[in-house]
Design a protein around this motif. Structure first.
Motif, mmCIF file in Angstrom:
data_model
loop_
_atom_site.group_PDB
_atom_site.id
_atom_site.type_symbol
_atom_site.label_atom_id
_atom_site.label_comp_id
_atom_site.label_asym_id
_atom_site.label_seq_id
_atom_site.Cartn_x
_atom_site.Cartn_y
_atom_site.Cartn_z
ATOM 1 N N ILE A 268 0.899 -1.229 -0.083
ATOM 2 C CA ILE A 268 -0.053 -0.010 0.047
ATOM 3 C C ILE A 268 0.984 1.299 -0.071
ATOM 4 O O ILE A 268 0.402 2.093 -0.566
ATOM 5 N N SER A 269 1.947 1.233 0.472
ATOM 6 C CA SER A 269 3.119 2.259 0.668
ATOM 7 C C SER A 269 3.209 2.711 -0.973
ATOM 8 O O SER A 269 3.449 3.816 -1.056
ATOM 9 N N ARG A 270 3.509 1.804 -1.725
ATOM 10 C CA ARG A 270 3.770 2.276 -3.237
ATOM 11 C C ARG A 270 2.640 2.857 -3.786
ATOM 12 O O ARG A 270 2.672 3.657 -4.662
ATOM 13 N N LYS A 271 1.466 1.941 -3.615
ATOM 14 C CA LYS A 271 0.353 2.788 -4.094
ATOM 15 C C LYS A 271 -0.354 4.056 -3.581
ATOM 16 O O LYS A 271 -0.604 4.842 -4.452
ATOM 17 N N LEU A 272 0.145 4.380 -2.551
ATOM 18 C CA LEU A 272 -0.150 5.469 -1.822
ATOM 19 C C LEU A 272 0.937 6.685 -2.676
ATOM 20 O O LEU A 272 0.554 7.758 -2.986
ATOM 21 N N ILE A 273 2.129 6.349 -2.828
ATOM 22 C CA ILE A 273 3.531 7.099 -3.286
ATOM 23 C C ILE A 273 2.995 7.179 -4.834
ATOM 24 O O ILE A 273 3.022 8.445 -5.436
ATOM 25 N N SER B 151 -0.133 7.235 -6.015
ATOM 26 C CA SER B 151 -1.242 8.364 -6.217
ATOM 27 C C SER B 151 -0.794 9.719 -6.479
ATOM 28 O O SER B 151 -1.382 10.499 -6.948
ATOM 29 N N PHE B 152 0.309 9.981 -5.819
ATOM 30 C CA PHE B 152 0.970 11.330 -5.727
ATOM 31 C C PHE B 152 1.628 11.593 -7.291
ATOM 32 O O PHE B 152 1.431 12.521 -7.862
ATOM 33 N N ILE B 153 2.254 10.569 -7.721
ATOM 34 C CA ILE B 153 3.035 10.584 -9.070
ATOM 35 C C ILE B 153 1.891 10.835 -10.051
ATOM 36 O O ILE B 153 2.316 11.439 -11.058
ATOM 37 N N LEU B 154 0.703 10.124 -9.974
ATOM 38 C CA LEU B 154 -0.317 10.130 -10.981
ATOM 39 C C LEU B 154 -0.941 11.384 -11.045
ATOM 40 O O LEU B 154 -1.675 11.845 -11.890
ATOM 41 N N LYS B 155 -1.459 11.792 -9.726
ATOM 42 C CA LYS B 155 -2.074 13.109 -9.551
ATOM 43 C C LYS B 155 -1.441 13.866 -8.383
ATOM 44 O O LYS B 155 -2.019 13.946 -7.259
ATOM 45 N N PRO B 156 -0.450 14.695 -8.647
ATOM 46 C CA PRO B 156 -0.005 15.476 -7.591
ATOM 47 C C PRO B 156 -0.768 16.601 -7.119
ATOM 48 O O PRO B 156 -1.728 16.895 -7.920
#
Ligand SMILES: [Zn+2]
Length: 269
Positions: free
Chosen positions: A257-262, A264-269
């Motif tokens: 989930i840490s990767r998914k969380l990060i 989510s910022f990469i895809l939609k900062p």
């Protein structure tokens, strides 16, 4: 051990599919890359000795000992993987969920052997994640340790940190266990302050994940930087930095989930 083996191998369960865990990891079919194996055929073919088993709806989770060597197991078309490494290699979400659940059962089953009140050896319930004490009649269920994770954003940057037990070069979001009597939100503020000396605001729930290495339940948030300078605790955290999209370090595995969380910022900062 013999009783479990005889009972489930001589019934309709013999035809079920199972996930097998040895002391060295999970057994996987080399051809299909699947951990779902025919129960009776695999026990017979690999000469496995069952020590514990649990029926999870239509799949049996099995803890067993192997007699064959790694080479003999490979010659039979199977491979044994470390549970965490195997989980990180799975792409399909349903298989990920199954391995998380099976691994959590395995960890709990291995760690909880005796009644915590009277010390009597516990008995497993085959079709429930439950163990019972035959003397004081107490029931025991798998333990979950709630924890928080938070990705802090400041303009176009995010705060990522690394602890000493991470692989070299890997950074992740801030995380920590929820204390007794504490809400998840309060745990976010406390952990951020303790680990990196910052204050945050505008907490936004992101998602959750069971993480059975060994028994966490991770509740993930996004938050905005409020005030403070990075001041790492030097204990749990060995480094923390602000990173922008063009300058990201190595990240945790895609299944976490840490990767998914990060991302989510990469895809939609
Ligand atoms: Zn007891």
């Amino acid at each position: 051990m013999d009783v479990i083996e005889k009972n489930i191998l001589s019934t309709v369960y013999a035809e079920y599919f199972a996930i097998f865990f040895t002391d060295d990891g999970v057994i996987v079919d080399c051809q299909t890359s699947s951990p779902l194996l025919h129960f009776a055929k695999t026990v017979k073919k690999l000469e496995l000795i069952i020590s514990s088993a649990y029926l999870d709806k239509s799949i049996i989770f099995v803890k067993c000992h192997r007699i064959l060597t790694f080479k003999q197991i490979k010659n039979n078309g199977f491979h044994i993987y470390n549970e965490k490494s195997f989980f990180n290699s799975i792409k399909e979400e349903e298989t990920q969920r199954l391995i998380l659940r099976a691994t959590h059962w395995l960890t709990w089953d291995t760690r909880l052997q005796y009644c915590t009140k009277c010390g009597t050896e516990l008995q497993s319930v085959f079709d429930a994640t439950e163990k019972k004490c035959s003397l004081c009649n107490l029931s025991f269920y798998p333990k979950l340790s709630p924890a928080i994770m938070v990705l802090i954003q400041k303009d176009n940057e995010i705060l990522l940190a690394r602890s000493a037990h991470f692989k070299p070069g890997v950074y992740s979001a801030i995380a920590g266990f929820i204390d007794i009597g504490e809400t998840a939100e309060l745990a976010v503020h406390r952990e951020v302050k303790e680990e990196v000396g910052l204050e945050v605001s505008e907490l936004e729930y992101f998602g959750s994940q069971s993480w059975p290495f060994p028994d966490s339940f991770m509740i993930a948030f996004k938050a905005k930087y409020l005030r403070g300078e990075i001041n790492i605790d030097g204990n749990e955290i060995e480094d923390a930095q602000w990173f922008n999209l063009n300058n990201l370090p190595d990240l945790p595995p895609v299944s976490s989930i840490s990767r998914k969380l990060i991302e989510s910022f990469i895809l939609k900062p």
